[in-house]
Design a protein around this motif. Structure first.
Motif, PDB file in Angstrom:
ATOM      1  N   TYR A 165       0.839  -1.206   0.000  1.00 21.68           N
ATOM      2  CA  TYR A 165       0.000   0.000   0.000  1.00 21.68           C
ATOM      3  C   TYR A 165       0.877   1.261   0.000  1.00 21.68           C
ATOM      4  O   TYR A 165       0.601   2.224  -0.734  1.00 21.68           O
ATOM      5  CB  TYR A 165      -0.914  -0.004   1.227  1.00 21.68           C
ATOM      6  N   TYR A 166       1.950   1.244   0.785  1.00 24.98           N
ATOM      7  CA  TYR A 166       2.847   2.398   0.843  1.00 24.98           C
ATOM      8  C   TYR A 166       3.518   2.642  -0.510  1.00 24.98           C
ATOM      9  O   TYR A 166       3.590   3.779  -0.991  1.00 24.98           O
ATOM     10  CB  TYR A 166       3.905   2.179   1.927  1.00 24.98           C
ATOM     11  N   ASP A 167       4.008   1.569  -1.139  1.00 27.21           N
ATOM     12  CA  ASP A 167       4.647   1.713  -2.452  1.00 27.21           C
ATOM     13  C   ASP A 167       3.676   2.260  -3.484  1.00 27.21           C
ATOM     14  O   ASP A 167       4.028   3.125  -4.308  1.00 27.21           O
ATOM     15  CB  ASP A 167       5.208   0.364  -2.922  1.00 27.21           C
ATOM     16  N   LYS A 168       2.433   1.766  -3.460  1.00 26.89           N
ATOM     17  CA  LYS A 168       1.442   2.240  -4.426  1.00 26.89           C
ATOM     18  C   LYS A 168       1.140   3.723  -4.223  1.00 26.89           C
ATOM     19  O   LYS A 168       1.070   4.502  -5.182  1.00 26.89           O
ATOM     20  CB  LYS A 168       0.148   1.431  -4.296  1.00 26.89           C
ATOM     21  N   THR A 169       0.954   4.122  -2.968  1.00 28.23           N
ATOM     22  CA  THR A 169       0.619   5.521  -2.701  1.00 28.23           C
ATOM     23  C   THR A 169       1.783   6.453  -3.063  1.00 28.23           C
ATOM     24  O   THR A 169       1.576   7.522  -3.653  1.00 28.23           O
ATOM     25  CB  THR A 169       0.261   5.708  -1.225  1.00 28.23           C
ATOM     26  N   VAL A 170       2.997   6.027  -2.728  1.00 29.32           N
ATOM     27  CA  VAL A 170       4.162   6.864  -3.032  1.00 29.32           C
ATOM     28  C   VAL A 170       4.344   7.013  -4.541  1.00 29.32           C
ATOM     29  O   VAL A 170       4.561   8.116  -5.071  1.00 29.32           O
ATOM     30  CB  VAL A 170       5.427   6.269  -2.386  1.00 29.32           C
ATOM     31  N   LYS A 171       4.223   5.897  -5.257  1.00 26.68           N
ATOM     32  CA  LYS A 171       4.412   5.955  -6.716  1.00 26.68           C
ATOM     33  C   LYS A 171       3.299   6.747  -7.390  1.00 26.68           C
ATOM     34  O   LYS A 171       3.545   7.487  -8.342  1.00 26.68           O
ATOM     35  CB  LYS A 171       4.476   4.541  -7.282  1.00 26.68           C
ATOM     36  N   SER A 172       2.072   6.570  -6.913  1.00 29.99           N
ATOM     37  CA  SER A 172       0.965   7.327  -7.518  1.00 29.99           C
ATOM     38  C   SER A 172       1.131   8.825  -7.281  1.00 29.99           C
ATOM     39  O   SER A 172       0.821   9.644  -8.153  1.00 29.99           O
ATOM     40  CB  SER A 172      -0.375   6.852  -6.946  1.00 29.99           C
ATOM     41  N   ALA A 173       1.635   9.193  -6.086  1.00 28.47           N
ATOM     42  CA  ALA A 173       1.861  10.619  -5.807  1.00 28.47           C
ATOM     43  C   ALA A 173       2.992  11.168  -6.668  1.00 28.47           C
ATOM     44  O   ALA A 173       2.918  12.298  -7.172  1.00 28.47           O
ATOM     45  CB  ALA A 173       2.198  10.804  -4.320  1.00 28.47           C
ATOM     46  N   LYS A 212       2.173  11.843 -10.527  1.00 26.59           N
ATOM     47  CA  LYS A 212       1.385  13.009 -10.899  1.00 26.59           C
ATOM     48  C   LYS A 212       2.265  14.105 -11.483  1.00 26.59           C
ATOM     49  O   LYS A 212       1.783  14.978 -12.196  1.00 26.59           O
ATOM     50  CB  LYS A 212       0.644  13.549  -9.668  1.00 26.59           C
TER      51      LYS A 212
END
Length: 549
Positions: free
Chosen positions: A298-306, A309
């Motif tokens: 979850y952390y990797d997904k959120t960091v990469k999605s941010a 952008k």
């Protein structure tokens, strides 16, 4: 005898007076002459170039001045003239500069410096002298330029003195002793606060601290002590909170972020240069991921999605992928427009058909191969011969792909564009060695033959339409007033448009589909003995080229 001596003395005096008068008159006459004056000035210049003559003349002038200054009236007149001169600011400035220059020259001599310091110490024993000196310094410090000059002079003297280790030790000891007093510490803190209100002073102080830390960190013992002190301090939650806030504020600056990323990158490189550290890091990450699998994902997904952008980050990520692909020789060639095919169209062209089971993983949604991969060689010639040759680019036929023709179930079914398949095969046969050596034969004149037949059909249709138009015109002349194609009483309900095309009677292929089993009766080949299996199985990905080895 006495009278004779007196008379002789008088005569000598008269002669000296006469000689002086005569010399004076001669000088007056000569000074009126320009040549004499020019020669006299040149002789004086030549004398002044000689240091010995200058020194003698200077000593003579000083001796005469000392002798004259014994008279009080002379001293008083000299002081008054100097006072009147000092009222002029330019003269004061010139006199000040002359005095400073003479003092600088004199201070190059160590004996003079020792005598000057001794005289100052002796004079400062007097309270009145000290008070007058302090008042003069206060009045001077009201001028910002003088304060700056004084500050620079003090700093320069301190830098010279601090080159001596004994002076540094004494200075630190005196500071520690002075800081035991609470009033001194309070005054020091207040002065630092007032200085830090100026951004330039803060920047200079920060740079000075960083330079001193860099110099000190060259010593391994200092680094060990610093790390131990930081670990001890970070046990306090307030310290940790303040540290994180400072870092957040600092990371708002782009230059700081770049510097921090470079520093971390170099530190990691240096740490990972040792194989033991690299193995320990790998094991630590593996154990951490097993414990906190969902949290890390979850952390990797959120960091990469941010991060994604930001357009710069996505461009940087694409460039990195391209560089890695080129370095590892795993890139795919650029696909030409002739090979923009659908999956079943690609299967009809491929010289190998890989049979495999592809299933979706329970987590992540990635696809994986389950079981063995069966590599079946294919003959493309019968398939190409069976396809209808047409010039209509949008024309499609229904095709089914089976393992055997006798099976009822088909593995793949799709509408196929025969024109696109044949054009792609022509491109591969012209440009790729893998397809040139496959032995496929194509009728190169199929385009011209189809074009001729189409021309004949269009000509026949044109003639027939002309005849129909003539007949319709004759009918309209007979019944032009009462004929109407649309019945006014007819009521249209709903949409009258349709997507059905006119299907001629002599084209049975539009109603029926094609069924192929290209791998029937072929013996599978091992992937180890067939190095070009992937290139022949996926011509739209590899474009018929061999993989770089």
């Amino acid at each position: 005898m006495k009278q004779i001596e007196r008379s002789l003395k008088e005569m000598i005096l008269i002669k000296e007076i006469w000689r002086d008068k005569e010399n004076f008159h001669i000088k007056e006459r000569l000074e009126k002459n320009e040549d004499y004056r020019r020669a006299e000035a040149e002789s004086k210049k030549c004398q002044r170039k000689n240091s010995a003559i200058r020194q003698m003349k200077r000593e003579k002038e000083l001796a005469s001045k000392r002798e004259a200054r014994k008279d009080e009236n002379y001293r008083m007149a000299e002081a008054e003239s100097k006072k009147s001169q000092r009222e002029n600011s330019d003269l004061r400035q010139m006199e000040r500069q002359r005095e400073l220059a003479s003092k600088r020259r004199a201070r190059k001599n160590k004996d003079f410096n020792i005598r000057e310091l001794a005289s100052k110490r002796e004079a400062r024993k007097d309270k009145n002298y000290r008070r007058a000196e302090a008042e003069s310094k206060k009045s001077q410090r009201e001028n910002s330029d003088i304060r700056q000059m004084e500050r620079e002079r003090e700093l320069a003297s301190k830098r010279r003195a601090r080159k001596n280790k004994d002076f540094n030790i004494r200075e630190l000891a005196s500071k520690r002793e002075a800081r035991k007093d609470k009033n001194y510490k309070r005054a020091e803190a207040e002065s630092k606060k007032s200085q830090r209100e100026n951004s330039d002073i803060r920047q200079m102080e920060r740079e000075r601290e960083l330079a001193s830390k860099r110099q000190a960190r060259k010593n391994k013992d200092f680094n060990i002590r610093e790390l131990a002190a930081k670990r001890k301090a970070r046990k306090n939650e307030d310290f940790k909170r303040n540290e994180t806030e400072k870092k957040k504020n600092a990371r708002q600056d782009e230059n700081y972020r770049k510097h921090e990323s470079k520093r971390d990158f170099h530190r990691k490189q240096e740490y990972r240069s040792h194989p033991e550290n690299l193995e320990n890091e790998r094991l630590k990450k593996q154990s951490c991921r097993q414990k906190n699998l969902d949290i890390d994902r979850y952390y990797d997904k959120t960091v990469k999605s941010a991060k994604r952008k930001n357009i710069d980050f996505t461009d940087h990520e694409k460039d990195l992928k391209k560089k890695r692909v080129q370095a590892n020789k795993m890139g795919f060639p650029q696909r030409p427009k002739e090979l923009n095919l659908y999956p079943l169209e690609e299967r009809l062209l491929s010289l190998r058909i890989p049979f495999m089971q592809i299933r979706q993983l329970p987590r992540g949604g990635q696809l994986s191969v389950k079981g063995n991969v069966v590599n079946v060689p294919v003959e493309v010639q019968p398939t190409i011969n069976s396809l209808p040759h047409t010039l209509e680019k949008s024309g499609t036929i229904s095709v089914k792909l089976k393992k055997k023709l006798e099976f009822k179930k088909c593995d793949f079914s799709e509408n196929v564009r025969p024109f696109a398949v044949i054009c792609a095969l022509h491109y591969l046969m012209r440009t790729r060695d893998l397809y040139k050596s496959s032995g496929i034969e194509i009728n190169e004149d199929w385009i011209t033959e189809i074009a001729e037949t189409n021309e004949k059909e269009t000509q026949n249709e044109k003639n027939s339409t002309e005849q129909d138009d003539d007949q319709d015109q004759n009918d309209s002349e007979d019944d032009s007033d009462h004929f109407s194609e649309v019945d006014e009483k007819e009521i249209h309900v709903g949409n009258t448009d349709t997507l059905l095309d006119h299907i001629p009677d002599d084209n049975p292929l539009c109603d029926t589909g094609f069924t192929f089993a290209p791998g029937e009766g072929q013996r599978p080949i091992s992937l180890y003995s067939d190095p070009d299996a992937e290139c022949l199985s996926f011509p739209t990905i590899f474009c018929g080229k061999k993989k770089a080895r």
